[in-house]
Design a protein around this motif. Structure first.
Motif, PDB file in Angstrom:
ATOM      1  N   LEU A   1      41.070  55.711   8.571  1.00 16.58           N
ATOM      2  CA  LEU A   1      41.083  55.188   7.203  1.00 16.58           C
ATOM      3  C   LEU A   1      42.333  55.564   6.411  1.00 16.58           C
ATOM      4  CD1 LEU A   1      37.346  55.840   6.250  1.00 16.58           C
ATOM      5  CD2 LEU A   1      38.381  53.732   7.114  1.00 16.58           C
ATOM      6  N   ASP A   2      43.074  56.555   6.867  1.00 16.71           N
ATOM      7  CA  ASP A   2      44.317  56.911   6.180  1.00 16.71           C
ATOM      8  C   ASP A   2      45.444  56.081   6.778  1.00 16.71           C
ATOM      9  OD1 ASP A   2      42.918  58.694   4.657  1.00 16.71           O
ATOM     10  OD2 ASP A   2      43.487  60.463   5.823  1.00 16.71           O
ATOM     11  N   ILE A   3      45.791  54.996   6.092  1.00 15.19           N
ATOM     12  CA  ILE A   3      46.725  54.011   6.641  1.00 15.19           C
ATOM     13  C   ILE A   3      47.893  53.796   5.680  1.00 15.19           C
ATOM     14  CG2 ILE A   3      44.950  52.839   7.994  1.00 15.19           C
ATOM     15  CD1 ILE A   3      44.728  50.767   5.767  1.00 15.19           C
TER      16      ILE A   3
ATOM     17  N   LEU B   1      47.235  48.720   3.479  1.00  9.68           N
ATOM     18  CA  LEU B   1      46.193  48.834   2.459  1.00  9.68           C
ATOM     19  C   LEU B   1      46.236  47.635   1.516  1.00  9.68           C
ATOM     20  CD1 LEU B   1      44.121  51.157   1.989  1.00  9.68           C
ATOM     21  CD2 LEU B   1      45.587  51.917   0.122  1.00  9.68           C
ATOM     22  N   GLU B   2      47.438  47.215   1.145  1.00  4.08           N
ATOM     23  CA  GLU B   2      47.578  46.053   0.269  1.00  4.08           C
ATOM     24  C   GLU B   2      47.082  44.778   0.953  1.00  4.08           C
ATOM     25  OE1 GLU B   2      51.645  45.930  -0.920  1.00  4.08           O
ATOM     26  OE2 GLU B   2      51.534  47.800  -2.087  1.00  4.08           O
TER      27      GLU B   2
ATOM     28  N   THR C   1      42.006  40.873   1.024  1.00  2.00           N
ATOM     29  CA  THR C   1      40.893  40.180   1.691  1.00  2.00           C
ATOM     30  C   THR C   1      39.538  40.499   1.064  1.00  2.00           C
ATOM     31  OG1 THR C   1      40.428  41.927   3.332  1.00  2.00           O
ATOM     32  CG2 THR C   1      42.173  40.345   3.868  1.00  2.00           C
ATOM     33  N   LEU C   2      39.494  41.494   0.159  1.00  2.00           N
ATOM     34  CA  LEU C   2      38.216  41.926  -0.393  1.00  2.00           C
ATOM     35  C   LEU C   2      37.727  40.984  -1.489  1.00  2.00           C
ATOM     36  CD1 LEU C   2      38.499  45.831  -0.641  1.00  2.00           C
ATOM     37  CD2 LEU C   2      38.038  44.388   1.332  1.00  2.00           C
ATOM     38  N   SER C   3      36.421  40.963  -1.684  1.00  2.00           N
ATOM     39  CA  SER C   3      35.822  40.175  -2.755  1.00  2.00           C
ATOM     40  C   SER C   3      35.989  40.920  -4.080  1.00  2.00           C
ATOM     41  CB  SER C   3      34.336  39.940  -2.474  1.00  2.00           C
ATOM     42  OG  SER C   3      33.639  41.181  -2.473  1.00  2.00           O
TER      43      SER C   3
ATOM     44  N   HIS D   1      39.805  58.422  -2.050  1.00  2.00           N
ATOM     45  CA  HIS D   1      38.493  57.803  -1.818  1.00  2.00           C
ATOM     46  C   HIS D   1      38.563  56.288  -2.011  1.00  2.00           C
ATOM     47  CE1 HIS D   1      36.510  61.910  -2.904  1.00  2.00           C
ATOM     48  NE2 HIS D   1      37.067  61.892  -1.714  1.00  2.00           N
ATOM     49  N   ARG D   2      39.308  55.865  -3.005  1.00  2.00           N
ATOM     50  CA  ARG D   2      39.494  54.424  -3.236  1.00  2.00           C
ATOM     51  C   ARG D   2      40.210  53.789  -2.052  1.00  2.00           C
ATOM     52  NH1 ARG D   2      43.756  51.594  -4.824  1.00  2.00           N
ATOM     53  NH2 ARG D   2      44.912  53.473  -5.369  1.00  2.00           N
ATOM     54  N   LYS D   3      41.255  54.450  -1.571  1.00  2.00           N
ATOM     55  CA  LYS D   3      42.026  53.903  -0.451  1.00  2.00           C
ATOM     56  C   LYS D   3      41.188  53.827   0.821  1.00  2.00           C
ATOM     57  CE  LYS D   3      46.519  55.438  -2.198  1.00  2.00           C
ATOM     58  NZ  LYS D   3      47.678  56.352  -1.987  1.00  2.00           N
ATOM     59  N   ARG D   4      40.377  54.850   1.059  1.00  2.00           N
ATOM     60  CA  ARG D   4      39.546  54.851   2.267  1.00  2.00           C
ATOM     61  C   ARG D   4      38.470  53.782   2.198  1.00  2.00           C
ATOM     62  NH1 ARG D   4      39.031  61.453   3.134  1.00  2.00           N
ATOM     63  NH2 ARG D   4      41.113  61.718   4.080  1.00  2.00           N
ATOM     64  N   PHE D   5      37.940  53.531   0.997  1.00  2.00           N
ATOM     65  CA  PHE D   5      36.957  52.448   0.857  1.00  2.00           C
ATOM     66  C   PHE D   5      37.602  51.105   1.184  1.00  2.00           C
ATOM     67  CE2 PHE D   5      35.035  49.039  -1.613  1.00  2.00           C
ATOM     68  CZ  PHE D   5      33.696  49.140  -1.245  1.00  2.00           C
ATOM     69  N   ILE D   6      38.787  50.865   0.642  1.00  2.00           N
ATOM     70  CA  ILE D   6      39.495  49.608   0.912  1.00  2.00           C
ATOM     71  C   ILE D   6      39.805  49.478   2.397  1.00  2.00           C
ATOM     72  CG2 ILE D   6      41.655  48.349   0.509  1.00  2.00           C
ATOM     73  CD1 ILE D   6      41.635  49.510  -2.351  1.00  2.00           C
ATOM     74  N   ALA D   7      40.253  50.572   3.022  1.00  2.00           N
ATOM     75  CA  ALA D   7      40.571  50.543   4.457  1.00  2.00           C
ATOM     76  C   ALA D   7      39.330  50.256   5.284  1.00  2.00           C
ATOM     77  CB  ALA D   7      41.199  51.867   4.884  1.00  2.00           C
ATOM     78  N   GLY D   8      38.193  50.861   4.900  1.00  2.00           N
ATOM     79  CA  GLY D   8      36.956  50.641   5.636  1.00  2.00           C
ATOM     80  C   GLY D   8      36.467  49.214   5.519  1.00  2.00           C
TER      81      GLY D   8
END
Length: 234
Positions: free
Chosen positions: A24-26, A31-32, A37-39, A54-61
């Motif tokens: 998840l650390d990318i 990340l962008e 692609t997220l809703s 935590h925000r970045k890991r959520f987006i990566a997941g």
């Protein structure tokens, strides 16, 4: 456990279960791409996190999940739509459910696991091994008496990992069924420090412990038996 590079021609057979390991650390650039692609509701959830990591890991997941599911469905990541069960478990939206694709995602620290198959209820849970205070008291509160006795009987250096193994096995099953943590005591797990876990009194289910990385424990619960496991590195 052997985590293989993802194949260029991704196919999932009816008797297969695929588990993906996701870091998840990318890089910020990836990340962008994932964020695009997220809703809107996923971006709103991401922005509620206080800490940037935590925000970045959520987006990566979520971005990885969309990419993986899109690969199986033959659509773009942003075209993947989700519905949510009462306890918040994401499932494919109604227009995509005809595919029969079922999945589950778990993350802890900088790692995530995504389990995918056709038609079988499936759950995966992942935990980073950390120091747990009052591990015996937690085992007594949440586990069955015989499970608590196992934890209590072990040397101090084995109690924490064994507790986490019990927890991930129970959680994997509860995530597969959609039941909440209040049902932890209803699932009986048999395991020892040297023997793999198995579900007792649930013969129609398969339980498999996974080794995702150093200092992590994980478990996979799948309805039915006779399936083949493949493990991919995203």
């Amino acid at each position: 456990m052997n985590w293989l590079p993802a194949p260029t021609d991704l196919s999932l057979l009816p008797d297969e279960v695929h588990v993906w390991r996701i870091h998840l650390d990318i890089a910020e650039s990836q990340l962008e791409e994932f964020a695009a692609t997220l809703s809107s509701d996923e971006l709103t959830r991401a922005n509620r996190f206080y800490f940037p990591e935590h925000r970045k890991r959520f987006i990566a997941g979520r971005g990885s999940l969309r990419s993986i599911l899109g690969g199986y469905l033959g659509i773009e990541a942003q075209q993947v739509k989700f519905d949510y069960q009462p306890r918040g478990k994401p499932v494919l939206a109604e227009g995509l459910q005809h595919s029969g694709l079922l999945f589950n995602l778990s993350h802890s620290q900088n790692l995530a696991l995504c389990a995918v198959n056709y038609h079988r209820l499936i759950g995966v849970d992942l935990e980073y091994l950390r120091d747990i205070s009052d591990v015996e008291a937690l085992a007594k509160r949440f586990f069955l008496p015989q499970e608590y006795d196992v934890v209590r009987s072990l040397p101090e250096n084995q109690k924490q990992k064994t507790f986490s193994r019990y927890w991930t096995c129970k959680e994997a099953y509860l995530k597969a069924t959609g039941d909440g943590i209040s049902q932890l005591e209803q699932i009986e797990i048999a395991l020892t420090p040297t023997e793999p876990a198995r579900l007792k009194t649930l013969p129609d289910w398969s339980l498999l412990e996974l080794v995702p990385d150093h200092n992590y424990v994980a478990a996979l619960a799948v309805a039915g038996c006779g399936w083949q496991l493949k493990c991919w590195q995203y």
